[in-house]
Design a protein around this motif. Structure first.
Motif, PDB file in Angstrom:
ATOM      1  N   HIS A   1      -1.056 -12.787   0.431  1.00 16.67           N
ATOM      2  CA  HIS A   1      -1.784 -13.535  -0.600  1.00 16.67           C
ATOM      3  C   HIS A   1      -2.728 -12.617  -1.373  1.00 16.67           C
ATOM      4  CE1 HIS A   1      -3.701 -16.818  -2.672  1.00 16.67           C
ATOM      5  NE2 HIS A   1      -4.860 -16.384  -2.256  1.00 16.67           N
ATOM      6  N   ARG A   2      -3.462 -11.755  -0.670  1.00 10.97           N
ATOM      7  CA  ARG A   2      -4.398 -10.829  -1.337  1.00 10.97           C
ATOM      8  C   ARG A   2      -3.654  -9.875  -2.260  1.00 10.97           C
ATOM      9  NH1 ARG A   2      -7.118  -8.991   3.674  1.00 10.97           N
ATOM     10  NH2 ARG A   2      -6.355  -7.002   2.943  1.00 10.97           N
ATOM     11  N   ILE A   3      -2.526  -9.350  -1.807  1.00 13.37           N
ATOM     12  CA  ILE A   3      -1.759  -8.415  -2.620  1.00 13.37           C
ATOM     13  C   ILE A   3      -1.170  -9.123  -3.834  1.00 13.37           C
ATOM     14  CG2 ILE A   3       0.325  -6.980  -2.694  1.00 13.37           C
ATOM     15  CD1 ILE A   3      -0.232  -6.326   0.289  1.00 13.37           C
ATOM     16  N   CYS A   4      -0.495 -10.240  -3.599  1.00 12.68           N
ATOM     17  CA  CYS A   4       0.187 -10.937  -4.681  1.00 12.68           C
ATOM     18  C   CYS A   4      -0.765 -11.515  -5.718  1.00 12.68           C
ATOM     19  CB  CYS A   4       1.093 -12.030  -4.125  1.00 12.68           C
ATOM     20  SG  CYS A   4       2.493 -11.375  -3.217  1.00 12.68           S
ATOM     21  N   SER A   5      -1.938 -11.951  -5.297  1.00 10.24           N
ATOM     22  CA  SER A   5      -2.876 -12.528  -6.259  1.00 10.24           C
ATOM     23  C   SER A   5      -3.381 -11.476  -7.230  1.00 10.24           C
ATOM     24  CB  SER A   5      -4.050 -13.191  -5.534  1.00 10.24           C
ATOM     25  OG  SER A   5      -4.801 -12.226  -4.823  1.00 10.24           O
ATOM     26  N   GLY A   6      -3.346 -10.212  -6.853  1.00  7.24           N
ATOM     27  CA  GLY A   6      -3.774  -9.139  -7.741  1.00  7.24           C
ATOM     28  C   GLY A   6      -2.618  -8.458  -8.447  1.00  7.24           C
ATOM     29  N   GLN A   7      -1.404  -8.902  -8.231  1.00  2.09           N
ATOM     30  CA  GLN A   7      -0.225  -8.240  -8.771  1.00  2.09           C
ATOM     31  C   GLN A   7       0.626  -9.186  -9.613  1.00  2.09           C
ATOM     32  OE1 GLN A   7       0.574  -4.992  -8.392  1.00  2.09           O
ATOM     33  NE2 GLN A   7      -1.273  -4.604  -7.212  1.00  2.09           N
TER      34      GLN A   7
ATOM     35  N   LYS B   1       0.422 -13.332   6.337  1.00  3.91           N
ATOM     36  CA  LYS B   1       0.329 -14.144   5.119  1.00  3.91           C
ATOM     37  C   LYS B   1      -0.957 -13.912   4.342  1.00  3.91           C
ATOM     38  CE  LYS B   1       3.416 -17.895   6.290  1.00  3.91           C
ATOM     39  NZ  LYS B   1       3.603 -19.333   6.292  1.00  3.91           N
ATOM     40  N   THR B   2      -2.066 -13.658   5.025  1.00  3.24           N
ATOM     41  CA  THR B   2      -3.336 -13.415   4.340  1.00  3.24           C
ATOM     42  C   THR B   2      -3.240 -12.161   3.483  1.00  3.24           C
ATOM     43  OG1 THR B   2      -4.543 -14.460   6.135  1.00  3.24           O
ATOM     44  CG2 THR B   2      -5.807 -13.019   4.676  1.00  3.24           C
ATOM     45  N   THR B   3      -2.662 -11.117   4.036  1.00  3.80           N
ATOM     46  CA  THR B   3      -2.497  -9.871   3.286  1.00  3.80           C
ATOM     47  C   THR B   3      -1.550 -10.073   2.118  1.00  3.80           C
ATOM     48  OG1 THR B   3      -2.889  -8.604   5.298  1.00  3.80           O
ATOM     49  CG2 THR B   3      -1.865  -7.437   3.472  1.00  3.80           C
TER      50      THR B   3
ATOM     51  N   ASP C   1       0.831  -1.180   0.000  1.00  8.51           N
ATOM     52  CA  ASP C   1       0.000   0.000   0.000  1.00  8.51           C
ATOM     53  C   ASP C   1       0.874   1.241   0.000  1.00  8.51           C
ATOM     54  OD1 ASP C   1      -2.241  -1.625   0.215  1.00  8.51           O
ATOM     55  OD2 ASP C   1      -2.095  -1.677   2.396  1.00  8.51           O
TER      56      ASP C   1
END
Length: 94
Positions: free
Chosen positions: A29-35, A25-27, A10
């Motif tokens: 995963h959310r960031i990397c899956s969209g990047q 790790k949850t964050t 961010d």
């Protein structure tokens, strides 16, 4: 000379920008899956943007075999401060 890596995260305030903070790790995963980087052009764009964010006034992009064996971006921007190297061993945001 500083070498750039893609570090997703961010936008940080100027106060927050001085410290690298580990994220869960949850964050991650959310960031990397969209990047996901799908093309060489996207990778170059991300690395050049990181260079500009680091205050660079000179950016050099090198490719070997059209980017198949090498993609390197070097710049004269501000690098990672010594106190933040430990955070680079974990998932981080900047």
């Amino acid at each position: 000379m500083r070498y750039c890596q893609i570090i997703h995260g961010d936008a940080a305030t100027s106060e927050d920008a001085k410290c690298i903070k580990a994220i869960d790790k949850t964050t991650v995963h959310r960031i990397c899956s969209g990047q996901v980087v799908l093309t060489l052009a996207t990778a170059v764009k991300e690395l050049v943007e990181n260079s500009l964010d680091a205050g660079s006034t000179s950016v050099e992009v090198r490719l070997r075999e059209h980017g198949i064996t090498l993609l390197e971006v070097s710049d004269n921007g501000k690098g990672v401060e010594d106190c933040n190297f430990e955070g680079l061993n974990k998932h981080v945001i900047n």
